[in-house]
Design a protein around this motif. Structure first.
Motif, PDB file in Angstrom:
ATOM      1  N   ARG A 141       2.199   1.814  -3.458  1.00 20.66           N
ATOM      2  CA  ARG A 141       1.154   2.381  -4.324  1.00 20.66           C
ATOM      3  C   ARG A 141       0.922   3.841  -4.006  1.00 20.66           C
ATOM      4  O   ARG A 141       0.850   4.697  -4.893  1.00 20.66           O
ATOM      5  CB  ARG A 141      -0.160   1.645  -4.087  1.00 20.66           C
TER       6      ARG A 141
ATOM      7  N   GLU B  92     -10.495  -6.524 -15.910  1.00 18.54           N
ATOM      8  CA  GLU B  92     -10.210  -6.806 -14.510  1.00 18.54           C
ATOM      9  C   GLU B  92     -11.279  -7.706 -13.902  1.00 18.54           C
ATOM     10  O   GLU B  92     -11.002  -8.510 -13.015  1.00 18.54           O
ATOM     11  CB  GLU B  92     -10.189  -5.476 -13.764  1.00 18.54           C
TER      12      GLU B  92
ATOM     13  N   LYS C 262      -1.038  -6.453  -9.269  1.00 15.43           N
ATOM     14  CA  LYS C 262      -0.977  -7.099  -7.976  1.00 15.43           C
ATOM     15  C   LYS C 262       0.371  -7.750  -7.709  1.00 15.43           C
ATOM     16  O   LYS C 262       0.568  -8.336  -6.652  1.00 15.43           O
ATOM     17  CB  LYS C 262      -2.082  -8.148  -7.875  1.00 15.43           C
TER      18      LYS C 262
ATOM     19  N   ARG D  29     -13.240   4.469  -7.420  1.00 16.95           N
ATOM     20  CA  ARG D  29     -11.914   4.763  -7.946  1.00 16.95           C
ATOM     21  C   ARG D  29     -11.956   4.818  -9.469  1.00 16.95           C
ATOM     22  O   ARG D  29     -11.335   5.671 -10.095  1.00 16.95           O
ATOM     23  CB  ARG D  29     -10.921   3.717  -7.462  1.00 16.95           C
TER      24      ARG D  29
ATOM     25  N   THR E 221       0.834  -1.198   0.000  1.00 18.12           N
ATOM     26  CA  THR E 221       0.000   0.000   0.000  1.00 18.12           C
ATOM     27  C   THR E 221       0.868   1.248   0.000  1.00 18.12           C
ATOM     28  O   THR E 221       0.586   2.216  -0.705  1.00 18.12           O
ATOM     29  CB  THR E 221      -0.901   0.012   1.234  1.00 18.12           C
TER      30      THR E 221
ATOM     31  N   ASN F 135     -16.647   1.226  -9.530  1.00 18.85           N
ATOM     32  CA  ASN F 135     -16.483   1.664  -8.149  1.00 18.85           C
ATOM     33  C   ASN F 135     -15.968   3.105  -8.141  1.00 18.85           C
ATOM     34  O   ASN F 135     -15.694   3.697  -9.180  1.00 18.85           O
ATOM     35  CB  ASN F 135     -15.551   0.718  -7.393  1.00 18.85           C
TER      36      ASN F 135
ATOM     37  N   GLU G 202       4.746  -4.516  -7.609  1.00 19.61           N
ATOM     38  CA  GLU G 202       4.257  -3.143  -7.705  1.00 19.61           C
ATOM     39  C   GLU G 202       5.395  -2.142  -7.797  1.00 19.61           C
ATOM     40  O   GLU G 202       5.343  -1.169  -8.538  1.00 19.61           O
ATOM     41  CB  GLU G 202       3.412  -2.764  -6.483  1.00 19.61           C
TER      42      GLU G 202
ATOM     43  N   TRP H  33      -4.216   0.953  -9.395  1.00 19.81           N
ATOM     44  CA  TRP H  33      -4.240   0.634  -7.965  1.00 19.81           C
ATOM     45  C   TRP H  33      -4.634  -0.822  -7.705  1.00 19.81           C
ATOM     46  O   TRP H  33      -3.944  -1.563  -7.015  1.00 19.81           O
ATOM     47  CB  TRP H  33      -5.193   1.583  -7.241  1.00 19.81           C
ATOM     48  N   ASP H  34      -5.738  -1.206  -8.295  1.00 20.31           N
ATOM     49  CA  ASP H  34      -6.190  -2.581  -8.076  1.00 20.31           C
ATOM     50  C   ASP H  34      -5.684  -3.524  -9.148  1.00 20.31           C
ATOM     51  O   ASP H  34      -5.637  -4.735  -8.941  1.00 20.31           O
ATOM     52  CB  ASP H  34      -7.723  -2.626  -8.101  1.00 20.31           C
TER      53      ASP H  34
END
Lengths: 504, 169, 489, 103, 682
Positions: free
Chosen positions: A32, A358, A107, A456, A29, A454, A110, A103-104
């Motif tokens: 990111r 995604e 995975k 974001r 996190t 969502n 990063e 961001w998502d």
């Protein structure tokens, strides 16, 4: 601050990378967050640029000059004019959004991922603000490596093939361009006895047409591959298709613009005779038109969502190059605006694909259908993106296309007639795509429970949508900012052509 | 006239020895043929007033190097090798290549025969003997190579020993 | 003639003397003091010290030249110290130092850690000294042979490894053949000039017709011998085998030191004394360069052994450097110097990473052994990235400036087609360098392997090479100045 | 003194020797014989040098020849050492059986 | 309150409605939606009314509001222009638009998408459409007109495809959009030509430039101006569904009925007519193009009408009817009677909207059934619908006193009296069309409302009159259908400010058209005053309308019981009993399956659609070839290079055999090469 503003803009992402390197890998996190902060900082520092930019002044602004390699006559010389400012803004904004959108999506690894993006960010900004040819070249090539990794590490199934293809194509073109640059360098030395790569100096050269043509073709290889123009385009669908979403976004939104920017910044002003040479203009315009139609045709047949969007880029970039080689104010200004538009709309389209990828991890169009029931907001966003790409009035695409068409029309009516066909097909493949994916019944069970956008994702799309509409409704600021630099280019090209004609 | 006779005799010895060296089956025979060839060369040195070199050739080369060779041949026991095919598989290509090279070298030498002519034949300097002159020049003009040669030999010794010695550890 | 051995002679020869001295001392100490292989690491200190002293000596020479200008000749013109040779001396010095630093762990892993090793390294460097500084055929030849013979030994240093033996043997036999040709050429040069001094040879070459058959013979055979040493096609065949079989550290030394020294000689001979015969040798070098680039690139494309791959890449680079000599103008020569400098760092660095991969029971030579390096050891991964990108000639690394200079000189001298050719093959080379990059970054390790065999020295070497590769790309100015200085007489 | 045996004679002889040596290197499978062939080549060079030395009435050529001999000795020593090391590992002296390293 | 300076607000209000719907609509109740959206349009209508009233007070009767510069390269503003022409248009758009909105609140009450979001989205799109339509008609320049032009196309696409779960709906939407785009291509090029000729794209400046400049015949007769006009007309054919680009309109009936009423009858499809009327200065200068316009209009009119004769789907009949009526409008424009074209546009908006809404009401009552063969006898069950549709049918058939009569008759008269050679032929075509119009409209009426009920019991049970929200607009429109034509009566009825109100009102816009027409041929002007002829023609066309109606009555009301014992209708039987005239004979001689109308329909599906599909097929082939080219030739070459590199790599690599003597051989080959070069090369 003012006098080093460009350097600050240029190196902010790089500073971000330096800090990023010392962050622990396990703190995902944090990594990111820091990457986002760096990108946002990059965007923030670029805002004073547009605020303080004087659109009524001739020539370069915010110039910074430092000796870099004096024995070669290479300087750290950066500056912006209207075209560059727009490109820099496009880069910082799209760069931030691309990083934010990951961001998502990303995975693993990063740290490297964000580092690559930030390095690339610096490279791209560097390309757009370099006023020294060698510096430009260094940045130009520097961009390749991070993109190779972005595609090659975080890409789709055929990522390695795509990555190396991308790399080889652009590198081969770039090296040819380097040879062209060196030729200019020596011609300049021969005429003035001074070694320099400064573009303003090189513009003072008086080169015979034959030599200019050779150099032009060398440049052409470099730029045309990057744009990509028609016969050099095949790396693009592969690269786009395999790249991760953010990679595609940056690739489409900014990287491709390096080629068109190159034509504008270098080919035209440095080689005015060659650029206005009838044969060259005809060839370039023909290739552009072929690209427009060809990209559209091939898009029609695509079964892969992302590939379709990728091929649509070929078509759109065809408009951009056509505008450039219309060699008039409308064509070039339209081209620059269309470059930004393409960045916005194609960027959005790739983000749209990314959103669904995604969720479902497939890009086969046949896998989808009826998504508008399941994800109504998504459908609206997609519709806006699609319409902006198809050039619907009051959205950004129209302004660019229309102005380019006007320019092309002024230059040659046949071009305009053919290019207009591209407008038709442009609508066709996008609408068909929309229909196949969004409309109809939900045929695939797997699509039934997909979540809508969502917050974001909204946050990524919303600025782009607003931007798209704002350009579509009120493009005047863009035209204003472009007026001087474009006029300069046009003047330069035509002046030379006229003197040439007078001598004959 | 004796010059001519000696020259051709030594030349014949040299060439014959050389040919035998590269054609004989048994490595020991090859070595002996090589010795003969080297001896012929030594004779040619003598013909050209290079007495010191003559001695070096006999003592160092024939006496030293060739013994080394023979020693190694004994050591690695080449009896088996002698029964094997002696020439490389691509001998035909090699021969063609060599004939070509030889022809071209010959052609060059033929064409260049005149280019070595000096403007005026140098006077024969009588005076000091060969060894004395040699040493004067050697230590004056070729002092550096002389020193380096010692390094070279050192390397050769170290290397040779290192390579040849059995592993202890 | 009156003074036999002057202070100048001493001053000029001093670095070589120091190197030889420390080299011999290492040999001696190994016999007497360090029976235990572990302790032999201390012998590295000899090397480091020797290099330091030599560095000081070089610095003094540099200082002297800077204040007095021109060049220093010694031993009746047998040796010359000028900026040109100092440039190469520094390359040799750095190379030897880094090779020494990154060797010890490797040699321990390979169970062949002997004191001779460091001594031989320094003696090889001494040989190189004479290649760069020699101004007389005998000196040059004997220096060359010292270097070569040392390398034969070093290549075969892993006595119990068949591959090492084989590599040494092949290198020796082909090297002997090429030395024979070189010596033959030298003998003809001597015969034509009546002197072994390069000055006289230059005078001779200038006075003779470029088509003089004997001169051509001399030129041809000399060229053969030198092209062999720089591993240019078609005299490159030894390189992949020798590179593969040799201990990796020696491969690096061979690839960098030997090549740089031979280029020092080739450049000095061709552009200096034999410059008058340019019409004769230029096409040969062009052909060799083109062939080298083609063969080096093509063969590397499908190569799976990293060391062999780098060998072919070295052949390819030799081709590019030759193009600089072909251009032959000041830019070209500067290009050769800069290219060699960059080449030194990037190649040493790449081999350093390979050395780290060599672990007990794992050769680390297959491309797949690089897999997952980025995950396993990010520092090494990033370093490898820098080196490979530089080898491929992509900015902002040093490799770009090397290639850049070559292009520059080719265009300046109007060799457009060669420039285009060279540029196109850059793309081909990217293809295989990026295969390595891909292994490092993208591919993943299939099974867990032991940790890398790293050492302090290796890290230092890696750090120096990595930083220098980047610095040469980002701020090459001081080095360009140096190169400029080196070619100004 | 004008001897009918000119320097060219020596050059031709030297060239022949060079060629024969090359033949040995190219054709013979036995490593020891190949090394001997290399000796032949170096001797060809020496013949050249001595001939020139005579021709020019200098001794420099002869000195060069001495160095060549030194080189020959060194190469032979190292070469034979390597050969012995190889022979220990591989039990062969035939070059075409030494082909671990290829491609 | 100065309405004139607020005209920019007219389009903005619906836009706000649309924005609210699309952004927040999900959270709003149906009631709120039903208030906001029609409310926004009503607001626009009120603003428009106020503005038009104030406009009438102005001397020069034009008013421009420039918001900001939009496309600097073309010197084009984001500006609105209110003049008599656009005032007519905005009143039609907002007025009828409002009624249809109200109607839709009732019609869509039960119809929403699979998720409950359908309602708000529908109204959002509808409002968006109104925004674009108003932008179209209020724009003060061509590009801004084009904005609306494209925007309404988009909304049409969205609304046709509103039932996006139906594939046919999606297809129809796509077809509409793409066919329109083809026209747009022409429009865009036309604009560029216009810009080149006149140096501006603002309507006022273009008109001034065209009127003031003296163009020689080289630009007006088959010259650049002809081309410009033709290109603009191509744009118009796409939007207004003229030959050959009309194919999308019948398919567009897939959309909800209010959409058909608003977009595909009253407003959007007339945009082409509006644009041509707007460009009257240009068309007046280019007689050849005007001929083409007239010819295309006439052909479309009769062609579509003939197809309408045999359609069984109630909405399709209306759709072909619309195409046909649009043809009339173009006929008027083509013969230089621009105001008449606009007049017909205006009256048509009333009765055709009414017909569609009525049809919607019928469908509503029939639980979604659209096939007229399954209807019949509805007149008692849904009296209001029947009554209003009855009026509309009379109006469209051209019964005197109703709006359709005046406009259609004026078109026929203007055609007859046009000076050009072929005008009489065009009149005949128009006359026949009028006959057919009356016939098919009344066929529709008789099949639907008269005779025996033919629907199944379940449906029959459900039949009910529509709610007030639907019937009130019907009634209002019915009123409009009656009175709308009274402001455009023929001069023979007496000259009077009110009776020729529309012509006078529009005169400032079209004065050039008249000028040119007068200048071109004096005898045409003379013919204008031939009142006797005008009366005669009027009588003829009334006769045509009546005979059409009665013919329909005979066939579909009288003959039904006798000739359709099995329930199927067999035209050969009809044919044997009633020989009417050649056209009738021809149309029905071989029955429905082989009938001329069917032939036309077949022509439609096979040739025109086939053409479109053929283009699609061609496009597909081309794109397939392109893709093939991409993968095999372009990529192939590259891959070939890569493959060659790899392939060449092996021999080079395998040269490295590992055999020392091979290496030495290569070495010697190199030596040989060098010396060979020295020997031969030098």
């Amino acid at each position: 601050m003012q006098e080093h503003l460009l350097s600050i803009i240029l190196f902010t992402p790089l500073v971000g990378v330096l800090v990023l390197m010392f962050l622990p890998r396990s703190q995902k996190t944090l990594v990111r967050l820091w990457a986002n902060i760096s990108a946002a900082a990059g965007l923030l520092v670029s805002i004073p640029l547009i605020v303080n930019f004087n659109r009524n002044a001739d020539g370069m602004q915010f110039v910074e000059r430092m000796e870099w390699i004096p024995s070669l006559g290479v300087q750290y010389l950066i500056g912006v004019d209207g075209i560059s400012v727009l490109m820099v803004m496009l880069t910082t904004i799209m760069g931030f959004l691309a990083i934010f959108s990951s961001w998502d999506a990303v995975k693993d690894r990063e740290k490297e991922y964000y580092a690559m993006f930030l390095i690339q960010q610096t490279g791209m900004i560097g390309v757009f603000i370099s006023m020294d040819f060698l510096l430009f070249y260094v940045f130009w090539e520097m961009v390749l490596v991070p993109m190779y990794f972005i595609i090659g590490v975080w890409g789709g199934p055929r990522k390695l093939y795509a990555a190396i293809k991308f790399f080889l194509y652009t590198l081969a073109g770039g090296v040819m361009m380097l040879l062209g640059i060196l030729t200019l360098y020596f011609v300049h030395f021969g005429q003035t006895g001074r070694y320099t790569f400064e573009i303003a100096e090189l513009m003072k050269l008086n080169m015979p047409l034959g030599l200019q043509q050779w150099v032009f073709w060398a440049f052409f290889l470099g730029f045309a591959v990057k744009v990509p123009m028609f016969p050099f385009h095949t790396w693009l669908p592969d690269a786009h298709t395999e790249a991760p979403t953010a990679g595609s976004v940056i690739l489409a939104a900014v990287l491709l613009k390096m080629g068109t920017y190159g034509f504008l910044r270098f080919s035209l002003p440095l080689l005015p005779k060659a650029s206005s040479d009838h044969t060259i203009v005809t060839v370039l315009a023909t290739l552009s038109i072929i690209g427009i139609l060809y990209g559209a045709f091939v898009s029609l047949m695509q079964k892969d969502w992302k590939k379709l969007v990728a091929y649509s880029s070929v078509s759109h970039l065809g408009f951009c190059t056509l505008g450039i080689f219309a060699l008039n104010q409308a064509g070039i200004a339209g081209s620059v605006i269309q470059q930004i538009n393409h960045g916005i709309s194609t960027g959005m389209l790739f983000l749209v694909v990314g959103v669904i990828y995604e969720r479902r991890h497939t890009r086969e169009i046949s896998e989808y259908g009826g998504l508008a029931h399941v994800m109504p907001n998504y459908a609206i966003v997609f519709a806006i993106a699609m319409l902006s790409s198809a050039g619907l009035p009051l959205l950004n695409g129209f302004v660019g296309e229309f102005t380019i068409l006007q320019g092309a029309f002024d230059a040659n009516k046949t071009w305009a007639a053919f290019a207009v066909l591209g407008v038709i097909f442009g609508a066709a493949y996008l609408l068909w795509l929309y229909q196949r994916t969004m409309l109809g019944e939900v045929t695939n069970e797997k699509n039934k429970g997909l979540p809508d956008l969502n917050w974001r994702e909204w946050a990524v799309f919303l600025p782009l949508i607003i931007w798209a509409i704002s350009i579509g409704v009120y493009p005047k600021p863009y035209f204003d900012i472009l007026e001087k630099p474009v006029a300069q280019i046009v003047h330069r090209v035509h002046q030379t052509a006229n003197t040439e004609a007078a001598i004959r | 006239m004796t010059d001519i006779a000696f020259f051709y005799a030594f030349a014949a010895l040299t060439v014959l020895g050389a040919i035998l060296t590269v054609t004989l089956r048994n490595a020991i025979h090859c070595a002996i043929a090589l010795i003969a060839s080297l001896a012929g060369i030594a004779g040619l040195y003598l013909l050209q007033k290079a007495e010191f070199l003559f001695v070096v050739q006999i003592m160092l080369y024939i006496g030293g190097v060739m013994v080394l060779f023979l020693f190694v041949i004994m050591l690695v026991n080449l009896d088996g090798a002698a029964k094997e095919r002696q020439y490389h598989r691509h001998w035909l290509a090699a021969v063609a290549c060599l004939i070509g090279t030889g022809a071209i070298f010959a052609a060059f030498l033929h064409r260049g025969a005149g280019s070595l002519k000096l403007e005026s034949p140098l006077p024969v300097v009588p005076g000091a003997g060969n060894v004395e002159t040699l040493s004067m020049v050697l230590f004056r003009e070729y002092l550096v190579p002389f020193e380096v040669a010692s390094l070279l030999l050192l390397v050769a010794v170290v290397g040779g020993v290192m390579m040849a010695k059995k592993r202890i550890d | 003639m009156s003074v036999f051995y002057t202070a100048t002679d001493h001053f000029v020869l001093l670095p070589a003397l120091l190197l030889a001295l420390f080299g011999c001392a290492t040999l001696l100490f190994d016999f007497w003091v360090f029976p235990d292989p572990k302790q032999r690491r201390w012998l590295l200190m000899f090397l480091v010290l020797g290099e330091l002293f030599a560095a000081v000596a070089y610095w003094r020479q540099f200082d002297f030249l800077s204040s007095h200008g021109g060049e220093l000749t010694a031993f009746n013109g047998a040796l010359v110290v000028d900026h040109y040779s100092l440039f190469f001396h520094s390359i040799f010095l750095v190379t030897t130092l880094i090779v020494g630093l990154m060797s010890y762990r490797y040699m321990e892993v390979r169970d062949e850690h002997h004191g001779e090793y460091y001594g031989l390294l320094m003696l090889a460097q001494t040989g190189m000294f004479f290649l760069a500084s020699g101004y007389e055929l005998v000196t040059i030849f004997i220096g060359l042979e010292t270097m070569a013979v040392t390398f034969y030994v070093l290549v075969g240093f892993l006595r119990s490894d068949k591959r090492s033996n084989e590599a040494a043997l092949k290198y020796l036999l082909l090297g002997g053949l090429s030395s024979g040709f070189l010596a033959y050429g030298f003998s003809l040069l001597y015969g034509l000039a009546g002197s072994t001094k390069l000055v006289d040879i230059g005078r001779m070459a200038a006075s003779r017709d470029a088509n003089d058959p004997i001169l051509l013979m001399a030129l041809g055979t000399t060229a053969v011998g030198l092209l062999f040493k720089i591993s240019a096609a078609p005299f490159h065949m030894w390189a992949p085998d020798a590179y593969e079989g040799a201990p990796t550290a020696i491969t690096a030394f061979l690839a960098v030191g030997s090549k740089a020294a031979s280029f020092a000689l080739l450049l000095r001979l061709m552009v200096g004394p034999l410059g008058a015969a340019r019409v004769a040798w230029e096409p040969i070098l062009v052909a060799a360069a083109v062939l080298s680039i083609i063969i080096g690139n093509l063969a590397a494309v499908t190569q799976t052994n990293t060391k062999r791959l780098l060998a072919y890449s070295g052949i390819n680079h030799a081709g590019y450097i030759l193009l600089g000599i072909v251009a032959g103008n000041p830019t070209g020569i500067k290009g050769v110097l800069i290219y060699l400098l960059v080449y030194t760092f990037m190649t040493l660095g790449a081999f350093a990473v390979l050395i780290a991969l060599t672990r007990k029971g794992l050769a680390g030579e297959d491309i797949n052994d690089l897999n997952g390096l980025m995950k396993k050891a990010p520092g090494y991964g990033i370093a490898m990235l820098i080196f490979l990108v530089s080898l491929a000639g992509i900015p902002p690394t040093g490799g770009f400036f090397g290639k850049y200079y070559i292009f520059l000189s080719l265009i300046e001298t109007g060799h457009y087609s060669l420039a285009v050719f060279a540029a196109l093959f850059v793309a081909v080379s990217v293809y295989y360098y990026f295969r390595l990059i891909r292994a490092v970054f993208v591919d993943t390790e299939e099974q867990e392997t032991p940790a890398l065999s790293t050492s302090f020295g290796l890290k230092v070497g890696l750090g120096i090479t990595g930083v220098m590769t980047l610095v040469l790309g980002m701020y090459p100015e001081p080095f360009l100045r140096l190169a400029q200085l080196s070619i100004s007489r | 003194m004008s001897s009918p045996i000119t320097t060219e004679h020596y050059l031709v002889l030297s060239a022949m020797l060079l060629l024969i040596g090359t033949v040995g290197v190219l054709l013979r499978r036995n490593v020891v014989v190949i090394m001997m062939s290399i000796e032949l080549i170096l001797n060809a060079v020496n013949l050249n040098l001595v001939a020139f030395s005579h021709h020019l009435q200098q001794v420099n050529g002869q000195i060069f020849a001495i160095f060549i001999i030194v080189v020959a000795v060194a190469e032979a020593a190292v070469g034979l050492g390597i050969l012995i090391a190889l022979f220990r590992n591989k039990e062969t002296v035939l070059v075409d059986e030494i082909d671990l390293l290829k491609w | 309150m100065n309405f004139l300076d607020l005209i920019w607000l007219i389009p903005i209000l619906p836009l706000c409605g649309a924005a609210i719907m699309l952004l927040f609509g999900r959270n709003l109740s149906k009631t709120v939606v039903s208030i906001i959206c029609p409310g926004a349009v009503l607001g626009s209508f009120i603003l428009s009314l106020g503005a038009v009233i104030q406009l009438a007070g102005l001397k020069e009767r034009t008013h421009q509001v420039v918001l900001f510069e939009w496309l600097p390269q073309l010197h084009v503003d984001f500006g609105y222009l209110l003049d008599p022409l656009s005032s007519v248009m905005i009143l039609v758009v907002t007025g009828i638009g409002f009624l249809i909105h109200v109607y839709a609140t009732g019609y869509m009450a039960h119809e929403h998408g699979p998720r409950h979001g359908g309602y708000y989205r529908f109204f959002g799109y509808l409002n968006l459409f109104v925004f674009f339509m108003l932008t179209l008609v209020l724009a003060n320049n061509y590009p801004l007109l084009f904005v609306g032009w494209e925007g309404v196309g988009l909304c049409s696409y969205l609304l046709i495809g509103f039932y996006f779960h139906k594939k046919s709906a999606g297809d129809a939407g796509k077809k509409a959009f793409i066919v329109n785009r083809i026209g747009d291509a022409g429009f865009i090029l036309g604009m560029f030509f216009l810009f080149q000729v006149t140096g501006s794209l603002r309507f006022t400046e273009v008109t001034d430039a065209l009127r003031s400049a003296r163009f020689g015949p080289e630009v007006t007769h088959f010259g650049i101006l002809s081309l410009t006009a033709l290109l603009l007309f191509i744009g118009a054919t796409g939007k207004s569904a003229q030959l050959p680009l009309y194919v999308w309109l019948p398919d567009a009936m897939e959309g909800p009925t209010p959409v058909s009423a608003l977009i595909h009858a009253a407003t959007m499809v007339t945009a082409g007519v509006y644009m041509c009327a707007r460009s009257n200065a240009l068309f007046a200068l280019t007689p050849e193009t005007s001929h083409i316009v007239a010819a295309v209009g006439a052909c479309t009119a009769i062609f579509a009408a003939s197809i309408g004769l045999v359609q069984n789907d109630i909405k399709r009949v209306l759709a072909y009817s619309t195409v046909s009526q649009l043809g009339y409008m173009f006929l008027a424009v083509g013969v230089g009677a621009y105001w008449v074209g606009v007049f017909h546009l205006y009256t048509h908006a009333f009765f055709k909207a009414l017909l569609f809404l009525g049809a919607g009401s019928v469908i509503h009552a029939m639980s979604g059934e659209q096939d007229m063969r399954n209807m019949g006898g509805l007149r008692n069950k849904i009296p209001i619908t029947f009554g209003t549709m009855f009026i509309a049918s009379l109006a469209i058939a051209g019964i005197p006193g109703l709006s359709g009569f005046f406009s259609k008759d004026e078109i026929l008269w203007q055609t007859w009296s046009a000076p050009e050679l072929g005008s009489k032929v065009l009149w005949v075509v128009g006359f026949l069309t009028a006959l057919m119009t009356a016939f098919y409209m009344w066929r529709l009426m008789f099949l639907t409302f008269f005779g025996e009920p033919r629907m199944d019991e379940k449906t029959k049970h459900h039949i009910h009159e529509s709610p007030k929200a639907m019937t009130i607009p019907l009634m209002v429109l019915a009123g409009g259908s009656v009175v709308a034509g009274w402001i455009g009566m023929p001069k023979v009825f007496g000259e009077n400010g009110f009776m020729q109100g529309l012509e006078h009102w529009l005169a400032p816009v079209f004065e050039s058209g008249k000028e040119v027409a007068h200048a071109a041929a004096e005898h045409g002007a003379a013919a204008h005053h031939d009142t006797t002829m005008e009366w005669v023609l009027m009588g003829v066309s009334i006769g045509a309308a009546l005979s059409g109606i009665f013919l329909a009555r005979h066939i579909y009301l009288r003959m039904k019981a006798e000739d359709r014992p099995t329930g199927g209708f067999i035209y050969p039987v009809l044919l044997n009993k009633w020989y009417v005239d050649e056209l009738y004979d021809f149309l029905f001689v071989n029955g429905l399956s082989k009938g001329g109308g069917t032939l036309m329909a077949k022509f439609d599906t096979n040739v025109i659609d086939g053409g479109v599909n053929g283009t699609a097929w061609l496009t597909r082939m081309v794109s397939r070839i392109s893709m093939w080219y991409d993968t095999w030739i372009v990529d192939g070459l590259v891959n070939l290079t890569a493959f060659t590199v790899r392939a060449l790599s092996f021999p080079v690599r395998f040269l490295q055999t590992g055999f020392l003597q091979s290496y030495a051989l290569v070495f010697m080959a190199g030596v040989l090469g060098i010396f060979g070069y020295f020997w031969w090369g030098r």
